[in-house]
Design a protein around this motif. Structure first.
Motif: not given
Length: 258
Positions: A92, A94, A100, A103, A139, A147
């Motif tokens: 992922y 992140l 969210v 990101n 996350p 994710k």
């Protein structure tokens, strides 16, 4: 898939990658790779461990450099990562301190996109992957499948012409994996990006790819390319799907017998 030279997005000719071992010898990771990927194609790379799938996609993404041969995207040699060619990994990637939405905004901010435009594009990308309701979660507050959808949304927000995906769904449960496969197909059909997708899962390759590139090991090379002549979405219980599965399994048995 046949295509005119002008339609070719990614081209590998005589591609080879060798590594120096700790004892001074050489290990051949890839040899003699010849592959042309038309613009807008969804192609899957499959094969046993050690066949060079990940090496090949890293070369395409500019994270590795070839030892020999030529690799181009849009006719230009690949020498380094390009913000128009996005890699999505299994882990992922992140930022845990960002929401969210934060990101997804990151790549747009890095490109200097004005904040109002960046937020609009990030929200659109989250809507495409069904995550608007989770925009302000972090996350650690969302599932593995969510994710991965954030990672896909982050890539889509910058509108890349190529998506490289290295086993992005491998760590997910079967139900989430199949749902994300369907979502990815919908996004690909909507956006028209070229996608190169690495997987160990033969069913996943048949479900997603317009072509399946079967690779062999020792040294890593392309063994065969199979065109999947079925419309999307593909029903896994269909007789044609079963025939492709049988064909790929037979090829794998032949590889293991070499």
């Amino acid at each position: 898939m046949s295509a005119k030279a002008a339609d070719i997005k990614i081209a590998a000719k005589g591609l080879e990658k060798r590594y120096r071992s700790a004892r001074g010898g050489e290990q051949i990771a890839l040899t003699g790779v010849e592959l042309a990927v038309p613009a807008g194609e969804f192609v899957c790379l499959v094969g046993p461990s050690g066949c060079g799938k990940t090496t090949l996609i890293k070369l395409m993404g500019g994270f590795e450099t070839p030892t020999d041969g030529v690799l181009t995207i849009d006719g230009r040699p690949v020498t380094k990562p390009d913000p128009d060619h996005i890699m999505i990994f299994q882990d992922y990637g992140l930022f845990p301190w960002r929401t969210v939405l934060g990101n997804v905004l990151f790549g747009l901010e890095a490109r200097g996109v004005p904040i109002d435009e960046a937020r609009a594009r990030a929200q659109e990308a989250l809507q495409l992957v069904g995550l608007c309701a989770a925009a302000y979660k972090h996350p650690h507050e969302i599932s593995g499948g969510m994710k991965q959808r954030v990672a896909i949304a982050r890539a889509l927000a910058v509108e890349p012409s190529v998506l490289f995906m290295d086993e992005p769904f491998a760590a997910l449960d079967a139900f989430t994996r199949m749902r994300l496969q369907d979502e990815l197909l919908g996004l690909w059909q909507a956006k028209g990006s070229t996608i190169v997708f690495v997987t160990h899962d033969l069913d996943e390759a048949i479900a997603l790819g317009q072509r399946v590139v079967l690779m062999a090991a020792n040294p890593g090379r392309i063994q065969r390319i199979i065109e999947i002549d079925m419309p999307h979405p593909r029903e896994r219980t269909d007789s044609a799907f079963a025939a492709y599965r049988h064909e790929l399994f037979a090829e794998f048995h032949l590889l293991h017998e070499e």
